[in-house]
Scaffold this active site. Structure first.
Site, PDB file in Angstrom:
ATOM      1  CB  CYS A 133      -0.834   0.069   1.201  1.00 22.37           C
ATOM      2  SG  CYS A 133      -1.811   1.385   1.325  1.00 22.37           S
ATOM      3  CB  CYS A 176      -0.417   2.359   4.185  1.00 21.08           C
ATOM      4  SG  CYS A 176      -2.154   2.072   4.147  1.00 21.08           S
ATOM      5  CG  ASP A 177       3.282   0.753   4.479  1.00 23.47           C
ATOM      6  OD1 ASP A 177       2.991   1.119   5.392  1.00 23.47           O
ATOM      7  OD2 ASP A 177       3.161  -0.513   3.863  1.00 23.47           O
TER       8      ASP A 177
END
Length: 520
Positions: A340, A343-344
């Site tokens: 992702c 997210c990351d």
């Protein structure tokens, strides 16, 4: 800090509170985020005469929520705005015994049955779209079981701690000082991991529940099937890890006809709201672990040990992200291998990354990462990119993005705590090459979630369930719809239509006597 329109919404949300709540802040006087945290909490507290804020001198920055003067098991070492603002509101609601995210009776009993003591820590980012679901699930577990505590920790505020633990993906959950989970998850999955760690005295009820139609899967196809079945007068249950399914991971949706723009989170909320308009038993936070056929009836066992029977089973379990399946991948999930970018991606600011996959998801990931990382390399297995031309055109304008086609990923290299390189084979020459990189983002499509049913029905080599034009499988009374099936073009609108079609086929079969209803 909060706009008046937001305050009005919070006031409405808090109007049903019956207990008194206190945001008890511990913060160093010189902390640079002190005024931001206090301002946010005071704005929220101003929306209800049942909520107040108290500020005390502390060593860093944190706050807990007191209920009628008694401290809860949850502590925030974060300023819960952005994606986590809802987490703050739900924490108060859940402590008051309200909120649509509260688990059903069976799951509540399972949470209360955990026997050992567990200290949970969730490391999050306010830009992470997967973090709230994990944090809110762990909060519920902590509220319901006095043996469990939970700290929500914003990595941006607690950077030294994040660096010491070498956290490279969020959410990262630690239990009693050891890594428990990394990435997207559900309450059911997290609960299972905590049970293995701490033990449980939970015993599932042996009562068998009977339904006319059982839908497995809570995405667009599953919800559509459940609603259409209920409208036909069937007694219906839907079994799912989470209503919304894979769609909750989609940030922007612009091809839902009649809705020009929405988000996955909003669509999931709308699906649940529509589902709640009908008498459907919603069994969330569990999966089907076994299915047996007995005299035409389908006997299901869930991950909570529940026994369910039905003459009509609609499989709408969707698909999940595929992994590379190469050496080094599993060893570095959460420490350099990610799925992702939203997210990351922030963990790779000014670093080098590789995106594996040249379809739409891979190109979108590369475009996203191009504004964060110094260098982005896209690897595509085929000789040309598969993504839409509009995405290819956008990518062509990114000077820090390079593309390698005919590339077969062979290995992720690293020491277990971080990734150092990715090895690939040139499919034309056969040469083995290596790219120095700090992170690998895997974007190679989806795998049908059909494993638990594969012993009963036919699937193709990709695991997709074989169906006819009416969503029927080879087994009378078993249907499949959406991304788990062979139907082409994995799109939300198509999945919804297929779910409706499966339900209508079940209704037609019941009229023709192919099925016999299992309930009175």
């Amino acid at each position: 800090m909060l706009e008046q329109s937001i305050k009005d919404q919070v006031t409405n949300v808090f109007q049903g509170l019956t207990n008194k709540y206190t945001f008890q802040v511990q913060v160093a006087d010189n902390h640079p985020k002190k005024s931001e945290l206090i301002g946010l909490l005071e704005d929220v507290a101003s929306c209800s005469n049942k909520v107040e804020t108290q500020v005390n001198e502390g060593e860093s920055l944190s706050f807990s929520i007191l209920k009628n003067g008694e401290e809860s098991n949850v502590k925030f070492r974060a300023i819960p705005n952005g994606h986590e603002f809802t987490t703050l509101l739900l924490a108060v609601l859940n402590m008051d015994g309200i909120g649509k995210n509260l688990p059903d009776e069976t799951l509540t009993n399972r949470i209360k049955s955990i026997t050992g003591k567990v200290a949970l820590k969730s490391y999050i980012s306010l830009t992470c779209t997967n973090c709230p679901e994990v944090v809110q699930a762990l909060n519920i577990i902590s509220f319901l079981n006095p043996n469990i505590t939970h700290e929500i920790i914003d990595g941006a505020i607690n950077q030294e701690e994040v660096d010491r633990l070498n956290i490279q993906a969020v959410p990262s959950v630690y239990a009693n000082g050891e890594s428990l989970h990394v990435g997207r998850s559900s309450l059911g999955e997290l609960l299972g991991k905590i049970e293995k760690l701490a033990g449980s005295k939970f015993s599932a009820s042996q009562t068998t529940k009977n339904y006319d139609v059982v839908v497995v899967g809570g995405g667009p196809a599953g919800v559509s099937a459940a609603i259409y079945s209920a409208r036909k007068g069937f007694k219906v249950a839907i079994i799912a890890e989470k209503v919304g399914g894979q769609v909750t991971e989609t940030v922007a949706i612009e091809n839902m006809i009649s809705i020009p723009k929405t988000t996955g989170a909003q669509l999931a909320t709308n699906l649940m709201a529509h589902l709640n308009d009908y008498p459907v038993d919603i069994l969330e936070n569990r999966m089907v672990e076994n299915v047996e056929l007995k005299n035409g009836s389908k006997h299901l066992t869930t991950s909570l040990g529940e026994k369910i029977t039905t003459p009509a089973l609609i499989i709408a379990t969707g698909a999940s992200w595929r992994k590379l399946g190469v050496p080094g991948e599993e060893d570095h999930i959460g420490t350099g291998v990610a799925f992702c970018t939203h997210c990351d991606g922030p963990f790779y600011k000014d670093k080098k990354v590789v995106v594996v996959g040249g379809g739409n998801s891979g190109l979108e990931a590369a475009i996203d990462l191009s504004s964060i990382a110094n260098d982005v390399t896209v690897l595509e297995f085929m000789d040309t990119l598969k993504g839409d031309q509009v995405l290819q055109d956008k990518l062509a304008d990114k000077p820090n993005v390079s593309i390698i086609t005919n590339a077969q990923t062979m290995r992720v290299e690293g020491d277990g705590s971080k990734v150092s390189a990715l090895q690939y084979k040139n499919r034309e020459s056969g040469d083995i090459k290596s790219i120095d990189t700090d992170g690998v983002f895997v974007q190679i499509g989806l795998k049908a979630n059909s494993d638990v049913f594969s012993n009963l029905i036919d699937t193709n080599r990709m695991g997709e369930i074989e169906i006819d034009a009416h969503c029927r499988t080879k087994i009378p009374g078993i249907y499949a719809a959406g991304d788990v099936s062979v139907v082409p073009y994995k799109q939300i609108v198509i999945a919804m239509g297929e779910g409706a079609k499966a339900a209508l086929s079940a209704f037609e079969d019941s009229i023709k006597g192919v099925l016999s209803t299992s309930s009175n």
